[in-house]
Design an enzyme around this catalytic site. Structure first.
Site, PDB file in Angstrom:
ATOM      1  N   LYS A 135       0.833  -1.209   0.000  1.00 42.71           N
ATOM      2  CA  LYS A 135       0.000   0.000   0.000  1.00 42.71           C
ATOM      3  C   LYS A 135       0.871   1.264   0.000  1.00 42.71           C
ATOM      4  O   LYS A 135       0.672   2.186  -0.792  1.00 42.71           O
ATOM      5  CB  LYS A 135      -0.937  -0.037   1.211  1.00 42.71           C
ATOM      6  CG  LYS A 135      -1.817   1.183   1.392  1.00 42.71           C
ATOM      7  CD  LYS A 135      -2.779   1.361   0.219  1.00 42.71           C
ATOM      8  CE  LYS A 135      -3.423   2.714   0.210  1.00 42.71           C
ATOM      9  NZ  LYS A 135      -4.605   2.875   0.955  1.00 42.71           N
TER      10      LYS A 135
ATOM     11  N   CYS B  18      -4.355  10.671   1.332  1.00 34.72           N
ATOM     12  CA  CYS B  18      -3.443   9.514   1.221  1.00 34.72           C
ATOM     13  C   CYS B  18      -2.004   9.870   0.843  1.00 34.72           C
ATOM     14  O   CYS B  18      -1.085   9.594   1.609  1.00 34.72           O
ATOM     15  CB  CYS B  18      -4.005   8.515   0.220  1.00 34.72           C
ATOM     16  SG  CYS B  18      -5.507   7.742   0.821  1.00 34.72           S
TER      17      CYS B  18
HETATM   18  C1  UDX Z   1      -5.068   7.630  -3.898  1.00 38.94           C
HETATM   19  C2  UDX Z   1      -4.774   6.336  -4.672  1.00 38.94           C
HETATM   20  O1  UDX Z   1      -4.930   6.584  -6.075  1.00 38.94           O
HETATM   21  C3  UDX Z   1      -5.708   5.211  -4.196  1.00 38.94           C
HETATM   22  O2  UDX Z   1      -5.369   4.001  -4.851  1.00 38.94           O
HETATM   23  C4  UDX Z   1      -5.542   5.052  -2.689  1.00 38.94           C
HETATM   24  O3  UDX Z   1      -6.420   4.077  -2.186  1.00 38.94           O
HETATM   25  C5  UDX Z   1      -5.816   6.362  -1.970  1.00 38.94           C
HETATM   26  O4  UDX Z   1      -4.956   7.387  -2.505  1.00 38.94           O
HETATM   27  P1  UDX Z   1      -6.944   9.525  -3.975  1.00 38.94           P
HETATM   28  O5  UDX Z   1      -6.195  10.178  -2.870  1.00 38.94           O
HETATM   29  O6  UDX Z   1      -8.415   9.393  -3.870  1.00 38.94           O
HETATM   30  O7  UDX Z   1      -6.394   8.030  -4.227  1.00 38.94           O
HETATM   31  O8  UDX Z   1      -6.663  10.362  -5.301  1.00 38.94           O
HETATM   32  P2  UDX Z   1      -5.834  10.229  -6.655  1.00 38.94           P
HETATM   33  O9  UDX Z   1      -6.778  10.187  -7.778  1.00 38.94           O
HETATM   34  O10 UDX Z   1      -4.816   9.174  -6.597  1.00 38.94           O
HETATM   35  O11 UDX Z   1      -5.115  11.677  -6.672  1.00 38.94           O
HETATM   36  C6  UDX Z   1      -4.272  12.103  -5.609  1.00 38.94           C
HETATM   37  C7  UDX Z   1      -3.740  13.495  -5.894  1.00 38.94           C
HETATM   38  O12 UDX Z   1      -2.853  13.499  -6.996  1.00 38.94           O
HETATM   39  C8  UDX Z   1      -4.831  14.537  -6.223  1.00 38.94           C
HETATM   40  O13 UDX Z   1      -4.499  15.761  -5.599  1.00 38.94           O
HETATM   41  C9  UDX Z   1      -4.748  14.662  -7.737  1.00 38.94           C
HETATM   42  O14 UDX Z   1      -5.191  15.904  -8.214  1.00 38.94           O
HETATM   43  C10 UDX Z   1      -3.250  14.481  -7.945  1.00 38.94           C
HETATM   44  N1  UDX Z   1      -2.902  13.999  -9.291  1.00 38.94           N
HETATM   45  C11 UDX Z   1      -3.272  12.758  -9.702  1.00 38.94           C
HETATM   46  C12 UDX Z   1      -2.129  14.805 -10.133  1.00 38.94           C
HETATM   47  O15 UDX Z   1      -1.792  15.948  -9.772  1.00 38.94           O
HETATM   48  N2  UDX Z   1      -1.779  14.314 -11.347  1.00 38.94           N
HETATM   49  C13 UDX Z   1      -2.125  13.074 -11.781  1.00 38.94           C
HETATM   50  O16 UDX Z   1      -1.739  12.708 -12.908  1.00 38.94           O
HETATM   51  C14 UDX Z   1      -2.904  12.271 -10.941  1.00 38.94           C
END
Ligand code: UDX
Length: 417
Positions: free
Chosen positions: A206, A262
């Protein structure tokens, strides 16, 4: 199967409601009585696409119930899922396990015998050993089997991800527990990919996954700066990189930095664990530092844009840490807004879902607009900080007619408007 889920947050609630849909008898337990009452009445306590329907269908089927009473919640269950929060200690970055161990202590005396206790919360490697030791001490008769069952749900897509998991990682050597988890997910629409590993490996998977994605975002953000300086287009570059299957197109969207409950927490927690173990995680360290700096840099860029304007007005679109959620935890947008208001500029904000959650943090330091066009009205600069698709699809003629001057800083889609 009778299942208890402890914790009804962004993980526990979609998981509990999803399991009820798969045909299990699920009781969700939360110590917050007011929240339990709302959930019993079919009222969702957080924004997640499709969750309200799932909750209502679970309640109607009679397979989903809520309680604040541990003894009642775990009566006759074969499986207990621990899905409580493990927030970071703000000083050390270490995961704070007080809610997890609090729940374990509280549930221990009521556990039925031979129950499997699955830790869904993100916990430091070896926490499963501690949970098991504690349960064996507090209730040896239950012979509880403690396994790691990490959660990979994304906020905003939690319901979709529950029914279509990319993989289900199960950390246990116990064949009985493995079979129970197979049975738990037997009625998913597609047979999921199970990976059975040792408990500590599962806990590490994780952290290693989330930290890797955070590093990938940090990388593309640095590359965006490089491309800007070198006269290249980061979107074209990301597309070109993503076509290589060894790199892959996901998580190559530049932006104001990663946020949420996360990535910021998990990168700090694994870095803390590594330091204690005497191991250097230099890439993760760089991502943590770079992500913090990026928010600062973005705020500075916005301020530079309005430095010659007396009493400037800034419109901000987006407050949630990403699209599809009302969650503002560690949101880059909120932090950037805070940096702007600390310079006494007039900021008017809009977010399709996160106005209430953001207001709890920003209070009356900003103005809140009823929609995106009103937010932009009369502004000297418009800044896009969250990747809501409706921002990208805005009626740009209408936006331009409301803006005081045609200054748009798009930190999510990086398009010329
Ligand atoms: C994440 C993991 O993806 C998931 O598998 C885990 O269980 C929990 O943490 P989450 O926090 O819901 O999920 O969001 P995620 O879609 O992963 O995005 C996290 C952050 O990264 C956001 O602030 C998003 O805007 C940013 N991000 C994501 C980017 O800036 N660029 C990207 O290409 C992808």
């Amino acid at each position: 199967m009778r299942v208890a889920v402890i914790g009804t947050g962004y993980v526990g609630l979609p998981t509990g409601a999803g399991l009820a849909k798969l045909g299990h008898d699920v009781t969700c337990i939360d110590c917050d009585r007011a929240k339990v009452e709302k959930l019993r009445a079919g009222e969702v306590t957080l924004f997640e696409e499709g969750l309200e329907e799932l909750l209502k269908s679970g309640l109607e089927s009679g397979r989903l119930s809520f309680t604040d009473d541990m003894a009642e919640g775990v009566r006759g269950v074969q499986l207990v899922l621990l899905a409580v929060g493990t927030p970071p200690n703000l000083r050390t970055g270490q995961a704070d396990l007080r809610y997890l161990f609090g729940a374990v202590r509280e549930v221990a005396p009521f556990l039925p015998s031979n129950v499997v206790v699955a830790v869904k919360s993100t916990v430091p490697v070896s926490t499963g050993d501690e949970v098991e030791a504690l349960l064996r001490r507090l209730n040896p008769g239950a012979r509880a089997e403690v396994i790691s069952l990490p959660e990979f749900l994304r906020e905003g897509y939690a319901v979709h991800d529950f029914f279509h998991p990319v993989r289900i990682v199960v950390g246990t050597e116990s064949l009985r527990a493995r079979e129970l988890i197979r049975e738990l997910y037997a009625h998913l629409p597609n047979v999921p990919r199970f990976l059975f590993v040792a408990r500590r490996s599962s806990e590490a998977i994780k952290y290693a996954s989330n930290a890797f994605l955070a590093v990938k975002i940090h990388y593309i953000n640095e590359m965006a700066d490089f491309c800007e300086a070198a006269g290249a287009n980061i979107h074209e570059v990301a597309q070109g990189m993503g076509l290589d299957s060894r790199i892959g197109p996901a998580f190559l969207r530049p932006g104001p930095g990663y946020g949420g409950s996360c990535f910021p927490k998990d990168t700090k927690a694994i870095e803390h664990m590594a330091r204690k173990l005497g191991v250097e995680l230099s890439l993760i360290r760089a991502a943590i530092k770079g992500n913090k700096k990026r928010r600062e840099n973005m705020a500075q860029r916005i301020l530079r844009e309005v430095e010659d304007i007396p009493s400037p007005k800034i419109a901000v679109w987006g407050l949630a840490f990403k699209e599809g959620t009302d969650d503002c935890r560690e949101s880059p947008a909120v932090e950037i807004v805070q940096r702007l208001t600390s310079h006494y500029v007039d900021v008017c904000v809009y977010d399709p879902q996160a106005m209430t959650t953001a207001r709890r943090i920003l209070g009356d330091t900003v103005r809140y607009a009823p929609d995106m066009y009103s937010a932009a009205q009369g502004a000297d600069v418009l800044v896009i900080l969250t990747e809501w698709p409706q921002f990208d699809a805005a009626d740009w003629k209408r936006v331009a007619s409301g803006l005081h001057s045609h200054h748009i800083l798009d930190f999510r889609f990086f398009k010329k408007r």
